[in-house]
Scaffold this motif. Structure first.
Motif, PDB file in Angstrom:
ATOM      1  N   VAL B  23       0.868  -1.183   0.000  1.00 38.14           N
ATOM      2  CA  VAL B  23       0.000   0.000   0.000  1.00 38.14           C
ATOM      3  C   VAL B  23       0.900   1.226   0.000  1.00 38.14           C
ATOM      4  N   MET B  99     -11.525  -3.198   1.084  1.00 40.43           N
ATOM      5  CA  MET B  99     -10.627  -3.059   2.237  1.00 40.43           C
ATOM      6  C   MET B  99      -9.763  -1.814   2.136  1.00 40.43           C
ATOM      7  N   PHE B 100      -9.143  -1.627   0.988  1.00 45.49           N
ATOM      8  CA  PHE B 100      -8.177  -0.541   0.822  1.00 45.49           C
ATOM      9  C   PHE B 100      -8.830   0.582   0.029  1.00 45.49           C
ATOM     10  N   THR B 101      -9.247   1.599   0.781  1.00 41.95           N
ATOM     11  CA  THR B 101     -10.044   2.661   0.180  1.00 41.95           C
ATOM     12  C   THR B 101      -9.241   3.507  -0.799  1.00 41.95           C
ATOM     13  N   VAL B 102      -7.895   3.380  -0.765  1.00 43.00           N
ATOM     14  CA  VAL B 102      -7.087   4.197  -1.678  1.00 43.00           C
ATOM     15  C   VAL B 102      -6.896   3.552  -3.045  1.00 43.00           C
TER      16      VAL B 102
END
Lengths: 256, 259
Positions: B23, B99-102
């Protein structure tokens, strides 16, 4: 529940090194658009972020609840800002939530954030909640180390007590004395987090826990204080988890 | 930046799966490009991490990387086994984006790449889900249809049969050429295909068959680009170099930093 192990580089300025943190994340929750409530769950002295996961049925117990569980490493820090570096308190209250909320759909609202722990972690949970009531909506201590002042006379830690909590004469203003922190909080006109304090009747820390619960009562700070049969061990802390989920009043979404 | 080990239950595969994720740092409010990176035969979710500098490359370029493990399935929906194609092509992006909003969900921000069996896999997945992945980067990739199969009743044969059955792969969903032709016929959106191979690769000839196919398509509808590496074979040095050049080719996080 998905299990995630993060190695976070460079975001935690107070640490000055990468930090590892485990997160249990509800990837099968009903409503993917809602932000997720988060429980910061702290380990005890001699422990690390793997303790709760390996030594209890934490994952089995939180399965089906729309809640994420964050398991940080606290080393043997008592989750305070060490005199030498500003680390664990700032890390728990600011840097870690801010980072995780920036990449995961975790709620940044106070009422959606909880902190709990065992022993050193029980102290740590209350230390953050009483000094930073604006961050967490609820806090729980399981067999917490409530009387730090008394520790200056003992020799139980590998590091001198003053190297963790600061010099004894500055303890009151440091935020590390729960009794002083509670007094300060009672004088401020702020929302106090929901508090739960549990201790086993066979636990050597029973007296300081009773003393602290009594102090909160005298300050008119509401706390759900409960003693039950149990020692300073994982069997007892496993039961505390069940009580915590009830206390937080989060409805289970999925029956598995 | 975080390096994340992820373990969750896949509804598609009906078992727990391991994924490694990088990430990157992202400006608030911005989304990051995502590289979906597939391992080769006998590999798993740790393969690229252990054998190349992909984590450092991703950090320097500010791109997310998702590395799933697919248990020697070649990333396909097996004839006699779980649906690894649906897992990596549909379920994994859905779960990781929740899960990973970016992570950006725009197809032009999503790249699917792989080495060896993963090279075959990334072309297959990219051609099957062109609305999800805008770009394919295959490093040492042959088409399974070009592998003659003789059942020697050994473990390798057993694995082949479990994945593709006993018959011909030509004309089936397991043929890259078939997938490409079907996609062209369907008039759906098309991915951009990049393909690299080392001159000493033991399957160099198989790579050339893939190359000939794509270069033979009129009008180059997949914007196919082939790069040959003199002096390199089917190695970790090759795949790390090929990935780096692919990222440069698409100007991912390069700015003034072409390397």
């Amino acid at each position: 529940m998905a299990w995630m192990r993060f190695q976070i580089s460079q975001h935690i300025k107070t640490a000055g090194m990468p930090v590892s943190v485990d997160v249990l994340f509800p990837e099968h929750r009903k409503n993917n658009c809602e932000k997720v409530k988060t429980l910061y769950l702290l380990h005890g002295y001699h422990g690390d972020r793997t303790d709760w996961l390996l030594k209890t049925n934490l994952l089995r117990k939180v399965e089906g609840y729309p809640i994420a569980v964050v398991l940080p490493d606290g080393l043997n820090s008592f989750y305070v800002n060490l005199p030498s570096t500003h680390y664990f308190s700032d890390y728990l209250c600011q840097e870690l939530p801010q980072y995780l909320e920036s990449i995961l759909p975790l709620s940044d609202q106070r009422e959606d954030k909880y902190i709990a722990g065992l022993s050193m972690g029980g102290y740590g949970a209350f230390r953050q909640a009483l000094n930073h009531p604006e961050v967490f909506g609820a806090a729980a201590s399981f067999s917490g180390v409530m009387d730090i002042r008394a520790m200056y006379q003992m020799h139980m830690t590998t590091t001198p007590v003053s190297h963790i909590f600061g010099p004894e004469d500055k303890l009151g203003e440091s935020g590390n004395d729960l009794f002083a922190a509670a007094r300060r909080l009672s004088e401020e006109k702020v929302d106090v987090p929901k508090l739960m304090q549990l201790c086993g009747t066979e636990d050597p820390l029973l007296e300081p826990n009773r003393k602290f619960a009594q102090a909160l009562k005298e300050l008119n700070i509401p706390v759900m204080y409960e003693e039950s049969p149990g020692a300073h061990d994982w069997d007892y802390w496993e039961q505390c988890l069940d009580k915590l989920l009830n206390f937080l009043e989060i409805g289970k979404e999925v029956t598995l | 930046m975080s390096f994340v080990e992820l373990n969750f239950y896949s509804d598609t595969l009906q078992m727990k799966v391991d994924v490694n994720v990088v990430v990157p740092d992202c400006e608030p409010g911005k989304k990051t490009k995502v590289l979906w990176l597939y391992h080769g035969g006998y590999g798993d979710h740790s393969d690229w991490v252990h054998n190349t500098n992909v984590v450092r490359m991703a950090k320097e370029r500010g791109i997310a990387v998702v590395m799933p493990g697919v248990h020697n399935s070649c990333f396909v929906n097996m004839v006699n086994g779980p649906a690894y194609g649906t897992y990596v092509g549909v379920e994994l992006p859905t779960v990781l984006r929740s899960m990973f909003t970016v992570f950006s969900a725009e197809r032009t921000d999503n790249y699917v790449c792989g080495f060896s069996n993963g090279g075959y896999g990334c072309i297959k997945i990219g051609l099957t889900y062109p609305e999800t992945f805008g770009y394919i980067g295959a490093f040492a990739a042959g088409d399974q249809e070009d592998n003659e199969f003789h059942n020697s009743a050994d473990g390798w044969s057993g694995n082949r049969i479990a994945m593709f059955g006993t018959g011909e792969i030509k004309g089936t969903e397991y043929s890259l050429k078939h997938c490409a032709r079907e996609l062209l016929r369907s008039k759906r959106t098309l991915p951009v295909v990049y393909h690299a191979c080392g001159e000493f690769d033991p399957w160099h000839d198989k790579n050339q068959l893939v190359r000939n196919f794509f270069e033979g398509l009129e009008g180059n509808p997949f914007h196919y680009h082939y790069k040959e590496y003199t002096g390199l074979g089917h190695t970790n040095v090759f795949r790390e170099t090929a990935l780096n050049d692919f990222l440069n080719y698409h100007k991912i996080g390069t700015d003034s930093r072409l390397r």
